[in-house]
Design an enzyme around this catalytic site. Sequence first.
Site, PDB file in Angstrom:
ATOM      1  N   THR A 128     -13.744   3.964   7.676  1.00  0.00           N
ATOM      2  CA  THR A 128     -14.557   3.520   6.524  1.00  0.00           C
ATOM      3  C   THR A 128     -14.516   1.990   6.523  1.00  0.00           C
ATOM      4  O   THR A 128     -13.762   1.384   7.308  1.00  0.00           O
ATOM      5  CB  THR A 128     -13.950   3.997   5.182  1.00  0.00           C
ATOM      6  OG1 THR A 128     -12.704   3.300   4.991  1.00  0.00           O
ATOM      7  CG2 THR A 128     -13.707   5.495   5.142  1.00  0.00           C
ATOM      8  N   TYR A 181       0.832  -1.213   0.000  1.00  0.00           N
ATOM      9  CA  TYR A 181       0.000   0.000   0.000  1.00  0.00           C
ATOM     10  C   TYR A 181       0.865   1.262   0.000  1.00  0.00           C
ATOM     11  O   TYR A 181       0.628   2.190  -0.783  1.00  0.00           O
ATOM     12  CB  TYR A 181      -0.909  -0.049   1.231  1.00  0.00           C
ATOM     13  CG  TYR A 181      -1.953   1.041   1.307  1.00  0.00           C
ATOM     14  CD1 TYR A 181      -3.126   0.965   0.553  1.00  0.00           C
ATOM     15  CD2 TYR A 181      -1.793   2.134   2.155  1.00  0.00           C
ATOM     16  CE1 TYR A 181      -4.100   1.946   0.638  1.00  0.00           C
ATOM     17  CE2 TYR A 181      -2.762   3.117   2.242  1.00  0.00           C
ATOM     18  CZ  TYR A 181      -3.913   3.025   1.485  1.00  0.00           C
ATOM     19  OH  TYR A 181      -4.873   4.011   1.576  1.00  0.00           O
ATOM     20  N   LYS A 239       0.869   3.917  -3.082  1.00  0.00           N
ATOM     21  CA  LYS A 239       0.389   5.290  -2.876  1.00  0.00           C
ATOM     22  C   LYS A 239       1.517   6.303  -3.130  1.00  0.00           C
ATOM     23  O   LYS A 239       1.261   7.404  -3.619  1.00  0.00           O
ATOM     24  CB  LYS A 239      -0.192   5.456  -1.472  1.00  0.00           C
ATOM     25  CG  LYS A 239      -1.497   4.665  -1.258  1.00  0.00           C
ATOM     26  CD  LYS A 239      -2.628   5.173  -2.132  1.00  0.00           C
ATOM     27  CE  LYS A 239      -3.951   4.516  -1.806  1.00  0.00           C
ATOM     28  NZ  LYS A 239      -5.075   4.988  -2.638  1.00  0.00           N
TER      29      LYS A 239
END
Length: 254
Positions: free
Chosen positions: A177, A142, A146
């Site tokens: 989320t 990740y 990113k």
Amino acid sequence: MVIGGASGIGAEICREMADNGYAVVVGDRNIDAAQALIGELAGTGHAAAQVDVADEASVATFFDSLSQRPGRFDVAVNCAGITVLGLVTELPVAKFRRVVDVCLTGAFLVVQHAARHIADGGAIISLSSLNARQPAVGMSAYCSAKAGLSMLTQVAALELGARGVRVNAIAPGLVRTPLTSGALGVPGVESEYVENVPLGRPGTPGEIADAVLYLARAQWITGEVLDINGGAHMMRYPNVHAHFERSVQAGSPA
Ligand SMILES: NC(=O)c1ccc[n+]([C@@H]2O[C@H](COP(=O)([O-])OP(=O)(O)OC[C@H]3O[C@@H](n4cnc5c(N)ncnc54)[C@H](O)[C@@H]3O)[C@@H](O)[C@H]2O)c1
């Protein structure tokens, strides 16, 4: 259009854009959730379409049908994202590739096709992350993807400036989320995160959506990666992997 718009931050962006008069096309791998969201948006002219950013043909089809729609295509938001947890010494390369396929190569495809179809003067906005600049144990895929997305944003901004197309990214810190609820449920993660946020709390999807609306309208900002994280970029990221391992050993994995 908002890709990855069916959930979390993306869904809040769709609501805010609709509240401000935009006709929103929600693209997502999860078409049922995208269609359900359309029903709750203010105003008219909204639509949902299925798209998988990891599949080039799917992205091309999505943008071809978008270009057939009435109206001006002037804002493209890419929110599609996934993550995986695993130390560099243990993470299977297939999992690393999957995250890069969605978060970096997928973002490239969205920016590429959006740029081909968007009106001159339009805005392309990607969701990068605090992890583009702040490394986190167990999050190599990740963080790497990113970081690449933040640089992709700047390269595309250079290339598209002549058409007045603005290319920017937002780099949120931790926001609750469906993507982060698992990690935030692991004892210790949220408290260690908040200790490292000068403003003392995680963010909300609405705070990210406000910035997307701002960048959609900001006529003299391009190549910017906007940190929205309560100041967390000045401190350090929690060791999610260590908290997870402790939680597994204690017999209470989240
Ligand atoms: N929540 C956070 O703390 C946080 C922090 C920094 C950055 N971000 C980034 O913000 C974006 C939105 O995250 P979120 O927290 O709202 O996550 P989320 O899981 O709630 O939403 C992500 C959406 O992307 C869609 N998606 C996933 N893979 C896809 C694919 N291959 N093709 C099309 N759609 C796909 C999912 O179906 C989902 O609707 C992501 O890019 C994420 O990396 C989130």
